[in-house]
Design a protein around this motif. Structure first.
Motif, mmCIF file in Angstrom:
data_model
loop_
_atom_site.group_PDB
_atom_site.id
_atom_site.type_symbol
_atom_site.label_atom_id
_atom_site.label_comp_id
_atom_site.label_asym_id
_atom_site.label_seq_id
_atom_site.Cartn_x
_atom_site.Cartn_y
_atom_site.Cartn_z
ATOM 1 N N ILE A 199 -1.677 3.339 2.051
ATOM 2 C CA ILE A 199 -1.087 1.876 2.208
ATOM 3 C C ILE A 199 -2.179 1.156 3.115
ATOM 4 N N THR A 200 -2.294 1.719 4.329
ATOM 5 C CA THR A 200 -3.181 0.909 5.260
ATOM 6 C C THR A 200 -4.671 0.857 4.994
ATOM 7 N N ASP A 201 -5.207 1.553 3.881
ATOM 8 C CA ASP A 201 -6.461 1.299 3.570
ATOM 9 C C ASP A 201 -6.288 0.362 2.380
ATOM 10 N N ASN A 202 -5.412 -0.126 1.998
ATOM 11 C CA ASN A 202 -5.347 -0.902 0.710
ATOM 12 C C ASN A 202 -5.766 -2.384 1.245
ATOM 13 N N PRO A 203 -6.693 -3.172 0.603
ATOM 14 C CA PRO A 203 -6.861 -4.326 1.054
ATOM 15 C C PRO A 203 -5.972 -5.251 0.716
ATOM 16 N N TYR A 204 -5.047 -4.983 -0.177
ATOM 17 C CA TYR A 204 -3.917 -5.944 -0.487
ATOM 18 C C TYR A 204 -2.621 -5.727 0.356
ATOM 19 N N ILE A 261 10.820 -23.444 -4.924
ATOM 20 C CA ILE A 261 10.273 -22.293 -5.526
ATOM 21 C C ILE A 261 8.854 -22.489 -5.858
ATOM 22 N N ILE A 262 7.891 -21.680 -5.748
ATOM 23 C CA ILE A 262 6.670 -21.595 -6.288
ATOM 24 C C ILE A 262 6.282 -20.641 -6.990
ATOM 25 N N TYR A 263 6.122 -20.518 -8.281
ATOM 26 C CA TYR A 263 5.580 -19.451 -9.135
ATOM 27 C C TYR A 263 4.152 -19.755 -9.164
ATOM 28 N N ARG A 264 3.423 -18.883 -8.103
ATOM 29 C CA ARG A 264 1.895 -18.973 -8.155
ATOM 30 C C ARG A 264 1.029 -18.058 -9.093
ATOM 31 N N ARG A 265 0.014 -18.735 -9.574
ATOM 32 C CA ARG A 265 -0.852 -17.865 -10.331
ATOM 33 C C ARG A 265 -2.187 -17.976 -9.519
ATOM 34 N N ILE A 266 -1.894 -18.056 -8.270
ATOM 35 C CA ILE A 266 -3.220 -17.940 -7.344
ATOM 36 C C ILE A 266 -3.087 -16.818 -6.632
ATOM 37 N N ASP A 267 -4.156 -15.813 -6.393
ATOM 38 C CA ASP A 267 -4.120 -14.345 -5.588
ATOM 39 C C ASP A 267 -3.920 -14.687 -4.344
ATOM 40 N N ASP A 268 -3.173 -13.722 -3.762
ATOM 41 C CA ASP A 268 -2.778 -13.863 -2.300
ATOM 42 C C ASP A 268 -4.002 -14.445 -1.434
ATOM 43 N N GLU A 269 -5.007 -13.907 -1.369
ATOM 44 C CA GLU A 269 -6.095 -14.249 -0.567
ATOM 45 C C GLU A 269 -6.542 -15.781 -0.614
ATOM 46 N N GLY A 327 0.002 -6.263 -4.234
ATOM 47 C CA GLY A 327 -1.195 -5.505 -4.586
ATOM 48 C C GLY A 327 -1.166 -4.095 -4.094
ATOM 49 N N VAL A 328 -0.433 -3.808 -3.328
ATOM 50 C CA VAL A 328 -0.115 -2.467 -2.525
ATOM 51 C C VAL A 328 0.299 -1.552 -3.406
ATOM 52 N N ALA A 329 1.125 -2.273 -4.428
ATOM 53 C CA ALA A 329 1.986 -1.212 -5.281
ATOM 54 C C ALA A 329 1.121 -0.954 -6.653
ATOM 55 N N ASP A 330 0.256 -1.935 -7.124
ATOM 56 C CA ASP A 330 -0.544 -1.752 -8.497
ATOM 57 C C ASP A 330 -1.748 -1.537 -8.619
ATOM 58 N N ASP A 331 -2.399 -1.001 -7.539
ATOM 59 C CA ASP A 331 -3.654 -0.510 -7.845
ATOM 60 C C ASP A 331 -3.812 0.774 -8.308
ATOM 61 N N LYS A 332 -5.038 1.084 -8.679
ATOM 62 C CA LYS A 332 -5.015 2.415 -9.710
ATOM 63 C C LYS A 332 -4.834 3.736 -8.689
ATOM 64 N N ALA A 333 -4.866 3.633 -7.505
ATOM 65 C CA ALA A 333 -4.461 4.931 -6.933
ATOM 66 C C ALA A 333 -3.096 5.030 -6.650
ATOM 67 N N MET A 334 -2.305 3.885 -6.270
ATOM 68 C CA MET A 334 -0.901 4.097 -6.232
ATOM 69 C C MET A 334 -0.204 4.322 -7.347
ATOM 70 N N TYR A 335 -0.900 3.864 -8.535
ATOM 71 C CA TYR A 335 -0.431 4.256 -9.738
ATOM 72 C C TYR A 335 0.001 5.455 -10.009
ATOM 73 N N ALA A 336 -0.740 6.454 -9.598
ATOM 74 C CA ALA A 336 -0.387 7.836 -9.823
ATOM 75 C C ALA A 336 0.748 8.430 -9.150
ATOM 76 N N THR A 357 -18.123 7.112 -1.851
ATOM 77 C CA THR A 357 -16.645 6.404 -1.673
ATOM 78 C C THR A 357 -15.962 7.270 -2.671
ATOM 79 N N PRO A 358 -15.428 8.523 -2.185
ATOM 80 C CA PRO A 358 -14.412 9.219 -3.279
ATOM 81 C C PRO A 358 -13.153 8.508 -3.461
ATOM 82 N N SER A 359 -12.805 7.911 -2.242
ATOM 83 C CA SER A 359 -11.266 7.387 -2.186
ATOM 84 C C SER A 359 -11.312 6.107 -3.355
ATOM 85 N N GLN A 360 -12.256 5.546 -3.504
ATOM 86 C CA GLN A 360 -12.709 4.410 -4.272
ATOM 87 C C GLN A 360 -12.176 4.555 -5.960
ATOM 88 N N TYR A 361 -12.242 5.724 -6.011
ATOM 89 C CA TYR A 361 -12.120 6.047 -7.718
ATOM 90 C C TYR A 361 -11.062 6.978 -7.757
#
Lengths: 322, 484
Positions: free
Chosen positions: B123-128, B276-284, B320-329, B403-407
Motif C-alpha cells: 500500500i505505502t509503496d504504491n504511487p497511486y 457530480i463529476i464523472y472525471r476521465r482525467i487521472d488523479d494526478e 489506483g491502489v487497488a488495480d495495479d498488477k501487484a495488488m491484483y494477486a 527492482t524486483p518489486s516493480q514486476y
C-alpha cells in the motif's frame, strides 16, 4: 450551455460560412479571368481576390509575384493562410468535434467526411477542373450543413449561436466585397459603362445574388441599384440589412425579449447599427460616402463580434495546435 | 469458408477441434456460409469506413504528431451462452464488492493490513495511494468504483479468468455500442435466428448509478458533468459518447472553477453549480493545488471541494491502489476476507518477485513466463517469454534484479482464440473480453462487453494502441437460440 461550447458553435458556423464565401469568390473570378488577357488587369483582379479572401499584405510577405497557381494554392490549401479553405475546414471540424454532443450527428459526419475526402485528394494535381470541383464541393458542403441545421436542430441556444456566427460572417464579407469594388470604381473614375457593368455584375455573382437581383431590377447594373440591393434589401439573405435584422432578432430571442444589464451593450450596438441603416439612403450617397459607410460597418461587425463574446463569456476559439 | 481453419492446441470460441461449429455458434455458422466471399469483403470495407466517417477514432502519438486511427473491427462476434454469462455476472459483482470494500478499508482503518492479509508496503509503496489527499473521507454511498472495466480471458480449458482490474478510467464502453451499431447496419442478416440481450436500456442504468452519488446536502436535481482532458485525448470519442448518451455536459478543466469550495461550470449565463463529476482525467492531473502542480487539465481547488463533501468525484480518487498488477494477486484473498466467499471467477496465477523464492523460480523460467511491470498498462514494458529473444530476456533479467518489486510474472496462458475475417480469409486470433460494471445505489453488468482481438497473426497483444481490434459480443438471451 457552457461558454466554451457556445464559442465553438459560433466559430464552427463562421468557418463554414467563410469557406463557402471564399470558394464562391475564387470560383467566380476564375471563370471571369478566362476572358481577360491583359496581365495588369489580371494582377489587379488577383489582388482583389486576396483582399477579399485573405490579406494582400500577408501574401506579399511570402511571395514576390502574383502567380495564378500560387494564389490559388494560397487561397485553397495553404496552411500558411489562416483563411484558406483548408484551414477553415480544419477549424470548422475541430469546433464540431468539440461540440459533437450538441450538434446533429449528420452535421459532424458531413464535415468529417468532407475533411477526410479532401485530405485524401491533397496530393492530386490541381488542374483548373480539379480546382473548380474542389470549390463547388466546398460550397455544397456548406449548403448541405445549413440544410441539416435547419431541418434537424431545435430552435434553442445552440442553434442560435450557430446562426449568429453565420450572419456576422456573412454581413462582414458582403461589406468587404462592396468596399473592394467601390475602391476599384474610384481608382478608375474614367472607366467605361462596360467595365462598370462588369464590376457590379461580379459583386452580385460572388455573393450569389445575381439571380435574385435580376428578378427585381433591370439588367443594366446601375451601381446604385446593386448597392441598395446588397446593403438594404430586407429579403435577400446575404444583404447586410438582412443579416443585421436577423442577428438582432436572434439575440432578442436568446434573451427572451428582455434587455438585462449584461446584454445592454450588445442590444445598444445592434439597435444603433439598425437605426443607422434605416437613416441611410444608399442611392443618394457618393462613392466616397459609401466607402466611409462600409468601413464604419465593418468596424461595427468587429465590435459586435467582440461584445457578443464578452456578453456570453466566450473564450478563445479551438485552433488546430498540436 | 472455414474449411482450412485450424483450432490447434488452443481453446476456440467458435469451432471444435474436428472442424465443426460449437452448438451455440451453429446458427451463425450456417448464416455466414450463405454469404459470398465478395460480399464479405465489401461488408468488411463498409464497416471500417463507417467508423472513420463517424469519427470513432483514437489518436496515436508518435514523432510526427498525432494520427487519428480507427480500431479495426472484426465481424465474427463472440457469442456467450446465457449460462456462462450468469456466472460471469455473479463473479463480477462479487469482485466489485470486495474491491470496493477494500478501497474503503484502505482509506480508513486498514483492517486488512492489520490482519496481515496484505503487506503494508504494497500500500505505502504504491504511487497511486493518496493517503494525504483522501484518507478518512466519507464519500457518497461509500462507493469508490462507479464504472469498472474488468478484463477476462479464457484459458486452454475454456475457463474464464480475470486478467486485470481497471478501476480508474476504463475506456472502451462506446465501442461496445458502436460495434453493435455497425454490426446491425452492415450485417443485419447475421442477427436472424438469434435472440440476443439488447444494449438499449443501459444508459438509464448508467445515468441512475451516476446520479445516485449526489452529495447529501444537495436537495435539488443534481447537476452531473463528464470531465474530459479534451479532444486530443485518445479516448475522447468515449467521453463524447457517454456524455451524450447520459445527457450530461462534457466539460474540460477550463470550463470549471472552484469558489468557496464549491465547483461551478462557466456557462453563457454565468456560473452554475456542479454536484457530480464523472472525471476521465487521472488523479494526478485533477487539481494542480493537490497533485501535480504542472497539470493544465485540472481545476484548482477541486480536492478542497471534494473533501468538504460539496462535490462527488467518480471514480473515487486513489483507486489506483487497488488495480495495479501487484495488488491484483491479492483480490482472491480480499474476496475471502471481506465476503467470506470463494472467488467465482479465478485469477491467473501470479508470481511475486519481491519473494526471493519466487524470484529465483521466475529468473530460471523466463522463457515460459509473461513478465509485466506492475505500473504499466496497454501492453507496454512486458515480456512474453515464449515469443522473446535471448537478448530481450537478458534485458528483463537485468530490470527484474534491479527492482524486483516493480514486476510480476504469470504463466503463459494459452489465450482462447476465435476466427477473425481479415483480408479475405478466416484465421484464428487470440481474444479477451473487457466487462463493464456500473455501480451506484444498484450495480449492473453491461451484457457482453468489449471483445478485443489480436489481429496480427500469432500476436497475443489485444490493445488497440498495438494493432488490436474489436468484435461485437453477443450474450444469448435465456432459452438461447430461436431455431426458426
Amino acid at each position: 450551455m457552457l461558454s466554451r461550447v457556445a464559442d465553438s458553435l459560433y466559430w464552427m458556423a463562421r468557418n463554414i460560412e467563410r469557406s463557402e464565401n471564399n470558394a464562391r469568390i475564387l470560383s467566380t473570378q476564375l471563370i471571369h479571368m478566362l476572358e481577360s488577357s491583359d496581365q495588369s488587369v489580371m494582377d489587379r483582379d488577383w489582388e482583389e481576390i486576396l483582399e477579399i479572401c485573405a490579406s494582400k499584405e500577408e501574401y506579399y510577405e511570402r511571395y514576390a509575384r502574383l502567380n495564378r497557381d500560387t494564389v490559388i494554392q494560397y487561397i485553397t490549401l495553404s496552411p500558411a493562410n489562416v483563411n484558406s479553405l483548408q484551414n477553415s475546414i480544419v477549424y470548422a471540424r475541430e469546433n464540431a468535434k468539440a461540440t459533437r454532443d450538441h450538434i446533429p450527428d449528420e452535421l459532424w459526419q458531413l464535415i468529417n467526411r468532407f475533411y477526410l475526402d479532401k485530405n485524401s485528394q491533397q496530393d492530386l494535381p490541381m488542374t483548373p477542373q480539379a480546382t473548380q470541383t474542389h470549390l463547388k464541393d466546398t460550397i455544397y458542403m456548406s449548403m448541405t450543413s445549413q440544410g441539416i441545421i435547419e431541418s434537424t436542430m431545435t430552435r434553442g441556444i445552440p442553434y442560435t449561436f450557430i446562426k449568429i456566427g453565420k450572419w456576422i460572417e456573412r454581413a462582414e464579407k458582403t461589406a468587404r466585397i462592396l468596399n473592394v469594388i467601390c475602391e476599384k470604381t474610384i481608382r478608375e473614375k474614367s472607366c467605361t459603362d462596360t467595365e462598370n457593368y462588369y464590376y457590379w455584375l461580379t459583386a452580385l455573382q460572388i455573393v450569389n445574388g445575381y439571380d435574385s437581383y435580376i428578378k427585381e431590377n433591370p439588367p443594366t447594373m446601375n451601381p446604385k441599384d446593386v448597392l441598395t440591393f446588397l446593403i438594404e434589401n430586407h429579403n435577400f439573405p446575404r444583404s447586410i440589412r438582412y443579416c443585421v435584422d436577423h442577428i438582432l432578432q436572434a439575440v432578442h430571442n436568446l434573451e427572451s425579449g428582455k434587455i438585462s444589464h449584461y446584454s445592454e451593450d450588445l442590444f445598444q450596438l445592434l439597435a444603433g447599427i439598425q437605426e443607422d441603416m434605416g437613416r441611410t439612403d444608399i442611392a443618394s450617397m457618393s462613392v466616397e460616402e459609401l466607402m466611409a459607410f462600409l468601413d464604419n460597418f465593418q468596424d461595427n461587425c468587429h465590435k459586435v463580434s467582440r461584445i457578443f463574446s464578452e456578453t456570453y463569456y466566450l473564450v478563445e476559439p479551438v485552433h488546430a495546435s498540436h | 469458408m472455414l474449411k482450412n481453419y485450424q483450432t490447434g492446441s488452443f481453446f476456440d470460441e467458435m469451432m471444435d477441434p474436428s472442424g465443426n461449429p460449437k452448438p451455440h455458434y451453429d446458427s451463425f455458422y450456417q448464416l455466414i456460409r450463405q454469404i459470398s466471399n465478395d460480399d464479405l469483403r465489401d461488408k468488411h470495407e463498409t464497416a471500417q469506413l463507417s467508423f472513420l466517417r463517424q469519427g470513432i477514432t483514437f489518436t496515436v502519438y508518435n514523432d510526427a504528431g498525432g494520427t487519428e486511427r480507427t480500431m479495426p473491427f472484426d465481424f465474427v462476434p463472440i457469442i456467450i451462452t446465457d449460462e456462462q454469462w450468469r456466472k460471469i455476472e455473479r463473479g463480477m459483482r462479487q469482485r466489485m464488492e470486495a474491491l470496493n470494500r477494500f478501497l474503503d478499508d484502505i482509506y480508513h482503518e486498514q483492517e486488512i493490513v492489520k490482519d496481515g492479509i496484505i503487506p503494508e508496503e504494497l500500500i505505502t509503496d504504491n504511487p497511486y495511494y493518496y493517503k494525504k489527499q483522501v484518507s478518512g473521507l466519507e464519500i457518497p454511498l461509500r462507493n469508490h468504483i462507479f464504472l469498472a472495466g474488468i478484463d477476462l480471458i479464457r484459458d486452454e480449458h475454456g475457463e474464464y479468468r480475470v486478467l486485470e482490474d481497471n478501476l480508474r478510467n476504463p475506456s472502451g464502453m462506446s465501442y461496445v455500442f458502436q460495434n453493435r451499431y455497425v454490426m446491425r447496419q452492415v450485417y443485419p442478416e447475421l442477427f436472424f435466428q438469434h435472440s440476443i440481450r439488447t444494449l438499449e436500456h443501459q444508459f438509464k442504468d448508467l445515468h441512475g448509478a451516476l446520479l445516485s452519488h449526489a452529495p447529501a446536502n444537495r436537495s435539488a436535481q443534481p447537476c452531473a458533468v463528464l470531465l474530459t482532458p479534451g479532444m486530443y485525448n485518445s479516448a475522447y470519442y468515449d467521453h463524447v459518447f457517454l456524455a451524450q448518451q447520459m445527457g450530461i455536459q462534457l466539460v474540460e478543466g477550463r470550463d470549471l472553477i472552484v469558489k468557496d469550495d464549491i465547483v461551478y461550470m462557466k456557462t453563457i449565463r454565468g456560473l452554475k453549480q456542479v454536484d457530480i463529476i464523472y472525471r476521465r482525467i487521472d488523479d494526478e492531473f485533477l487539481d494542480p493545488e493537490a497533485f501535480r502542480p504542472d497539470s493544465t487539465l485540472g481545476v484548482n481547488g477541486l480536492l478542497r471541494a471534494y473533501r468538504k463533501g460539496n462535490v462527488a468525484i467518480l471514480n473515487g480518487i486513489g483507486n489506483g491502489v487497488a488495480d495495479d498488477k501487484a495488488m491484483y494477486a491479492y483480490v482472491p484473498d480480499m474476496i475471502r476476507y471481506y465476503l467470506d466467499e470463494e472467488p467465482i471467477i479465478k485469477n491467473v496465477e501470479t508470481y511475486f518477485l519481491r519473494d526471493p523464492e519466487q524470484l529465483d523460480y521466475v529468473l530460471d523460467h523466463l522463457e515460459e513466463l509473461v513478465v509485466k511491470n506492475v505500473g504499466a498498462s496497454g501492453g507496454y514494458d512486458m515480456l512474453i517469454g515464449p515469443h522473446s529473444t535471448e537478448e530481450e530476456r537478458s534485458v528483463f533479467r537485468r530490470k527484474i534484479i534491479e527492482t524486483p518489486s516493480q514486476y510480476i510474472a504469470q504463466p503463459t496462458i494459452k489465450l482462447s482464440r476465435a476466427p477473425a475475417y481479415q483480408k479475405g480469409e478466416f484465421y484464428p486470433c487470440h481474444v479477451d473480453l473487457r466487462v463493464f460494471v456500473m455501480n451506484g445505489k444498484d450495480s449492473h453488468v453491461l451484457p457482453g462487453g468489449l471483445s478485443r482481438v489480436a489481429l496480427k497473426k500469432g500476436s497475443l497483444v489485444v490493445n488497440s494502441s498495438q494493432g488490436g481490434g474489436g468484435k461485437d459480443t453477443w450474450v444469448l438471451a435465456e432459452g438461447g437460440m430461436n431455431h426458426a
